[in-house]
Structure formats: structure tokens, C-alpha cells
Design a protein around this motif. Sequence first.
Motif, short mmCIF file in Angstrom:
data_model
loop_
_atom_site.label_atom_id
_atom_site.label_comp_id
_atom_site.label_asym_id
_atom_site.label_seq_id
_atom_site.Cartn_x
_atom_site.Cartn_y
_atom_site.Cartn_z
N GLU A 95 0.82 -1.21 0.00
CA GLU A 95 0.00 0.00 0.00
C GLU A 95 0.86 1.26 0.00
O GLU A 95 0.54 2.24 -0.68
N GLU A 136 -5.59 -1.68 -6.82
CA GLU A 136 -6.63 -1.63 -5.79
C GLU A 136 -7.39 -2.95 -5.70
O GLU A 136 -7.72 -3.43 -4.60
N LEU A 137 -7.65 -3.57 -6.84
CA LEU A 137 -8.32 -4.88 -6.84
C LEU A 137 -7.45 -5.94 -6.18
O LEU A 137 -7.94 -6.75 -5.38
N ASP A 140 -7.55 -5.37 -2.41
CA ASP A 140 -8.82 -5.78 -1.81
C ASP A 140 -8.90 -7.30 -1.70
O ASP A 140 -9.33 -7.84 -0.67
N ARG A 143 -6.44 -8.47 1.00
CA ARG A 143 -6.93 -8.14 2.34
C ARG A 143 -8.03 -9.12 2.76
O ARG A 143 -8.06 -9.59 3.90
N SER A 144 -8.90 -9.45 1.83
CA SER A 144 -9.97 -10.41 2.14
C SER A 144 -9.41 -11.79 2.45
O SER A 144 -9.85 -12.45 3.39
#
Length: 357
Positions: A95, A136-137, A140, A143-144
Motif C-alpha cells: 500500500e 486496488e483490486l 482488496d 486483504r480479504s
Amino acid sequence: MSRVAVSRLLGSLSKKKSSINTRPFCSNVSANPPKEPIISSQSLLNDQSAVPPPSESAEKKKSWNFLKFGIVGALAGAAGTAAYATYAYSLEEVEHKTASLRDSANYTVGDDASAFEKIQARIYSTAMTVPAKAVELYMDIRRSIEEQVRGFTEPSSEKLLPDLHPLEQHVFTLVLDLNETLIYSDWKRDRGWRTFKRPGVDAFLEHLAQFYEIVVYSDQLNMYVDPIIERLDQKGCIRYRLSRAGTRYINGKHYRDLAKLNRDPSHVLYVSGHALESSLQPENCVPIKPWKLEADDTALLDLIPFLEYVARHRPADIRPVLASYQGRDIATEFIERSKEHQRKMQEQKQQGRLRWR
């Protein structure tokens, strides 16, 4: 020759010709065969050397294959980059390193910029939108996935035990392992699983429950732990029980994380037959001999004097005390130190008596 002779000769020849044309025959070949067209040699050479031009569908198929291989190559490169980033960097590092790339998708210039600069900024922002959205995808999805994995590898809660009662802030917490510490589970083909209590476990629990908050911390599933504790602890000496959901999973093994107990680490003791191998806080460990059905085992009873002494004297921090026993059998060493202390006290008393005389 006279004209009469010539005319007679021509007349005989014509009669013979007519007789030949009117003669019947039994051949299957047609009297008037179909005429085949005559093809010149030049036209044959031209037909052999002519190559048909490529069709429009072949051109489209070639273009589609090129596009397909390009898409596959781009996806493979993106997958390789994502795999390397996942292996080499944490989510916070990714990030931080991609912050400028994601911000470039929103690149703008001031109102006082020229029309050319605005168009250039617009083109740059549009071109960077796809990479920024891809990053960003990725973040995400990662992170999931990490949240899902953390549910299996991390303890189920940051506070595995409820807050200690204000009147019990001075009480030490005694954490006990289950298998090969309090009990031993054995399987045989003729009878299946059987669980055996370690010699002295009832007296151990009943006596130390007067001084400690006793917690059983196992790496087994709760469907295994709960029935055993219910049969083992008939008098309610064990206050809390923790199972595999409360452990931390590292490199294929479940570890007890005493830092998640919601207790002062300086007041926690962990007793186990595999203490140093199963805990993330070795400074709080009280190792004892693992029990494997030895009938003459007295390890739990031998440990009672030391644990009672600690509970009564309440050291400010138990960890330096345990460090002084490192590499030694705590129960045996404590008896030796107690005898040495009594001997010194006896000598001091004798010296005091001699002085008064």
C-alpha cells in the motif's frame, strides 16, 4: 483420257462411299462422339502457377490469435507480479509503495494551465486508471484472503479470558496443558480411544485451586476438550478452558499465546510436558516430564510445594524466578534450595544463641 472415262470413274467412287456410310455395325461406340474443348498448353501453365488470395476470415483468425496471446501474456505477467508482491511484501508495504501509482489516476492540473497541458493530464490520468484499479483490486482481494486466513491462524479473540475481578488482581494464573500433562489419550485397535488420568491430578487441582486461577489451554478441538474436562474436573477447580481456537498456528503447529490471555504476564505460569515447544512465551514456562502411562509418576505432586510457595509469597514478576531454574528440574531444585535455606536459617539461629551467651 476421255471425258467419258473420267465421269464413269467418279461415279463408281461415289457409289462406294455411299455404301460405306450406310453399312450397319454393332459397336457400342457412338457414331458421333461428343467434341471435347481444346485447351491450350499456355492456359494449363497459367492455372498451375496461380495461387488463391488469402480469405478475409483467415486474416481475422490471425488477428484474434495475436490478441488472445497478448491477453494471456498480460495476465501471466500480472499474476507473476502479484505473486512476487505477496511473497516479498506485506500488505502495508504494498500500500505504501503503490500510493503514488494509485494517486496518478486522479492527476489534474490547475485552472491556469494551458489547453495542451489539460489534455495531456487527461490522457495521462486515463492511461493510469487501469493499473491503479488493478492494484486496488489486488489489495482488496489480498486483504480479504488474509482476513480469512487470520481466522484460522490467529487466536479467536484478542482477550481469550474475561477481565479479572478487581478483588483478585493479586491472584496468579496457572495455565495447564491437557494431553501428557493432566491426562493421556491412547488408541488401540481392539478398544479404540481411551483417556487416562495422571496420578495425583485430582489432589493437584483441588489443592492449587485455593491459590490460583486455573486455566486449561489445549491445542485440541473443543469437542475433544470439553467432555474430558467435564469428567476430569468433578469439583469445579478449573475456572476456564481454552481449545484450538485460542491458539496461534505457525508453520504447521498450534502454539499457546499467553499474551492473549488478558492477564498480567508477570503473574502467569504455564505448566506442560511440552512447555517450551508449545508456548510462544518460554519465560513463563514450567516444564515437567511428559506422562505416558507410568504408574509411579509423581511429577504433579512434586510440583505442588513450588507452586504453593509462589502463590503465597507473590513475587512481583514470576519470570526472573523461573529463569533462575532454567535447565533444572524445578521441583527437585526447589527442594534443594529449601533445604539450603533452612540450613542457613538454622546456622543463623545458632550463631544468635552463641552471641547471647
